[in-house]
Design an enzyme around this catalytic site. Structure first.
Site, mmCIF file in Angstrom:
data_model
loop_
_atom_site.group_PDB
_atom_site.id
_atom_site.type_symbol
_atom_site.label_atom_id
_atom_site.label_comp_id
_atom_site.label_asym_id
_atom_site.label_seq_id
_atom_site.Cartn_x
_atom_site.Cartn_y
_atom_site.Cartn_z
ATOM 1 N N ASP A 97 -34.686 26.741 -17.785
ATOM 2 C CA ASP A 97 -34.767 25.471 -17.080
ATOM 3 C C ASP A 97 -35.701 25.576 -15.881
ATOM 4 O O ASP A 97 -35.865 26.665 -15.313
ATOM 5 C CB ASP A 97 -33.372 25.045 -16.592
ATOM 6 N N TYR A 144 -27.949 37.576 -17.133
ATOM 7 C CA TYR A 144 -28.224 36.592 -16.088
ATOM 8 C C TYR A 144 -27.400 36.901 -14.840
ATOM 9 O O TYR A 144 -26.291 37.442 -14.927
ATOM 10 C CB TYR A 144 -27.837 35.183 -16.554
#
Length: 301
Positions: free
Chosen positions: A39, A67
């Site tokens: 994103d 992540y």
């Protein structure tokens, strides 16, 4: 043409398509592809494939990922992150750290995750985020994902800092939303940084500016990973003059001078006499021939 993989550090504000477009300008090359979107608000590792390496984009997309994220509890949004419209706010004053830890760690292992509406998945040929922007919501089937590991780094409610290692297709935004759902307070993702894709880590990633400097200085090869880098676990075979013509055309062939035969159905890396990686082949123990699995380079490139 440039062939290889770049470990790009995608900075905030860029879409994955922006990165590809900018690299086309930097390298003066059209044949470039990325391996899974990040994103615009997210940052971190984004492997980019150039030339013949675009053939392994799907392979890199399938790799597990890691992540670092910040979960904001007490807030639910339509995008499942803080960039979206707030749908509901709730107090988290009743929550304890132990309750939060217990809820989060329950997500380790396999779980059924429903992809968010604001995602690039397609339904009837249209991306979900396009439908979401039109105010439409469609039913999405849950998909099995795997959360390999969650390390909770810090809890300062309403925020939780954590590192998540997961399978392909996992949405960290949705994980944050689902954790909030289990706790009954709602939750969304506040920050996201991808630190690993397969064996590519953030420590070795480079920004677009750094890559441009290498290009201008003529040192791009110093940071460009060769196509065969990701197939190092497979046996390496260098063919002779007689086999090269079959190899370049993707034909099956046998190698009479081969000292040690591979196992049946074993994948091998094929190289020409100059040491250039050409293709992946699979060995047939029944016919004693090597059969094409995937071509990468040939004598016309």
């Amino acid at each position: 043409m440039i062939h290889g993989i770049l470990n790009v550090y995608k900075e905030q504000g860029y879409t994955s398509h922006d990165v590809v477009a900018k690299l086309r300008g930097i390298t003066k090359q059209k044949k470039i592809g990325h391996t899974g979107t990040l994103d615009p608000d997210a940052e971190g590792v984004l492997p980019i494939c150039l030339g013949s390496a675009t053939k392994i984009c799907s392979l890199l997309t399938d790799r597990s990922k890691t992540y670092r994220t910040v979960l904001l509890l007490g807030q639910t949004t339509d995008t499942q992150d803080v960039s979206g419209n707030c749908l509901e706010s709730q107090s988290v004053s009743h929550l304890t750290e132990s309750q939060v830890k217990e809820a989060i760690l329950k997500f380790e292992g396999e779980y059924e995750q429903v992809p968010p509406m604001y995602s690039a998945l397609k339904v009837n040929g249209k991306k979900l985020y396009e439908l979401a922007r039109e105010g439409k919501t469609v039913e999405r089937s849950a998909r099995k994902v795997v959360i390999h590991d969650i390390k909770i780094e810090k809890i300062e409610l309403p925020r939780v800092w954590m590192e998540v290692s997961c399978s392909k297709g996992t949405y960290i935004r949705t994980l944050c939303n689902d954790i909030g759902g289990v706790l009954g307070t709602g939750g969304c993702m506040e920050k996201l940084k991808r630190t690993r894709v397969g064996e590519l880590s953030i420590e070795n990633s480079l920004t677009l500016g750094e890559i441009q400097n290498h290009m201008e200085e003529g040192t791009l090869n110093e940071i460009l990973l060769p196509v065969d880098h990701f197939f190092r676990k497979y046996r390496k075979i260098t063919v002779g003059k007689e086999e090269e013509r079959f190899l370049y055309n993707g034909n099956s062939f046998f190698i009479p001078h081969l000292k040690e035969k591979p196992d049946d159905k074993e994948l091998v890396r094929m190289y020409n006499r100059e040491g250039n990686f050409i293709a992946l082949y699979r060995y047939s123990g029944k016919t004693e021939r090597f059969e094409t699995e995937k071509m990468f380079l040939n004598d016309r490139q």
